[in-house]
Design a protein around this motif. Structure first.
Motif, PDB file in Angstrom:
ATOM      1  N   THR A   1       0.807  -1.217   0.000  1.00 45.93           N
ATOM      2  CA  THR A   1       0.000   0.000   0.000  1.00 45.93           C
ATOM      3  C   THR A   1       0.841   1.268   0.000  1.00 45.93           C
ATOM      4  N   TYR A   2       1.921   1.300   0.811  1.00 43.78           N
ATOM      5  CA  TYR A   2       2.696   2.521   1.017  1.00 43.78           C
ATOM      6  C   TYR A   2       3.811   2.729   0.001  1.00 43.78           C
ATOM      7  N   GLY A   3       4.099   1.738  -0.814  1.00 43.15           N
ATOM      8  CA  GLY A   3       5.147   1.880  -1.825  1.00 43.15           C
ATOM      9  C   GLY A   3       6.529   1.573  -1.289  1.00 43.15           C
ATOM     10  N   THR A   4       7.524   2.265  -1.820  1.00 50.47           N
ATOM     11  CA  THR A   4       8.913   2.019  -1.440  1.00 50.47           C
ATOM     12  C   THR A   4       9.259   2.773  -0.169  1.00 50.47           C
ATOM     13  N   GLY A   5       9.997   2.088   0.709  1.00 52.85           N
ATOM     14  CA  GLY A   5      10.432   2.705   1.953  1.00 52.85           C
ATOM     15  C   GLY A   5      11.818   2.214   2.323  1.00 52.85           C
TER      16      GLY A   5
ATOM     17  N   GLY B   1       6.186  10.720   1.848  1.00 57.96           N
ATOM     18  CA  GLY B   1       4.868  11.346   1.909  1.00 57.96           C
ATOM     19  C   GLY B   1       4.149  11.149   3.232  1.00 57.96           C
ATOM     20  N   ALA B   2       2.840  11.126   3.144  1.00 53.65           N
ATOM     21  CA  ALA B   2       1.987  11.077   4.331  1.00 53.65           C
ATOM     22  C   ALA B   2       2.110   9.770   5.115  1.00 53.65           C
ATOM     23  N   ALA B   3       2.542   8.729   4.491  1.00 50.66           N
ATOM     24  CA  ALA B   3       2.651   7.443   5.184  1.00 50.66           C
ATOM     25  C   ALA B   3       3.637   7.528   6.339  1.00 50.66           C
ATOM     26  N   GLY B   4       4.756   8.246   6.150  1.00 51.96           N
ATOM     27  CA  GLY B   4       5.744   8.412   7.212  1.00 51.96           C
ATOM     28  C   GLY B   4       6.342   7.086   7.659  1.00 51.96           C
ATOM     29  N   GLU B   5       6.628   6.967   8.958  1.00 52.49           N
ATOM     30  CA  GLU B   5       7.210   5.741   9.503  1.00 52.49           C
ATOM     31  C   GLU B   5       6.120   4.783   9.954  1.00 52.49           C
TER      32      GLU B   5
END
Length: 112
Positions: free
Chosen positions: A13-17, A33-37
């Motif tokens: 859902t959050y993509g690459t991290g 972005g908005a997903a953060g940690e």
């Protein structure tokens, strides 16, 4: 454990991290972005939500997940075998108690 620090992972859902912390059973990933940690249970999240962009790291994690699954299955089998042994032991005890009661009852009846 440190094999994952600063490694790139993909989330469904959050993509690459990027992995920012990693302990024995937790991992924290920083997403753009908005997903953060976001925190995840390690290594379970790799079986459901995360994949490493490094194939060698992903393979090690998959191996760890497989070993854990095999251990869990072996533990489950051992517990079931113990349960079956306990059921058999209790059945034998009940049978022995009934047999003992019958013998005692016969002796009492013959004595009268």
């Amino acid at each position: 454990m440190s094999q994952l620090l600063n490694k790139q992972v993909e989330h469904s859902t959050y993509g690459t991290g990027t992995v920012v912390t990693h302990s024995t059973d937790r991992i924290t990933v920083s997403f753009a972005g908005a997903a953060g940690e976001k925190g995840f249970v390690y290594p379970d999240a790799f079986g459901q939500y995360l994949t490493s962009t490094d194939p060698a790291v992903q393979q090690r994690i998959e191996d760890e997940l497989r070993v854990r699954a095999e251990q869990a299955e072996a533990d489950k089998l051992r517990r079931e075998q113990e349960r079956q042994a306990e059921i058999a032991r209790l059945a034998e005890e009940q049978l022995a108690a009934k047999s003992s009661k019958r013998k005692s009852s016969r002796r009492t009846t013959k004595a009268q």
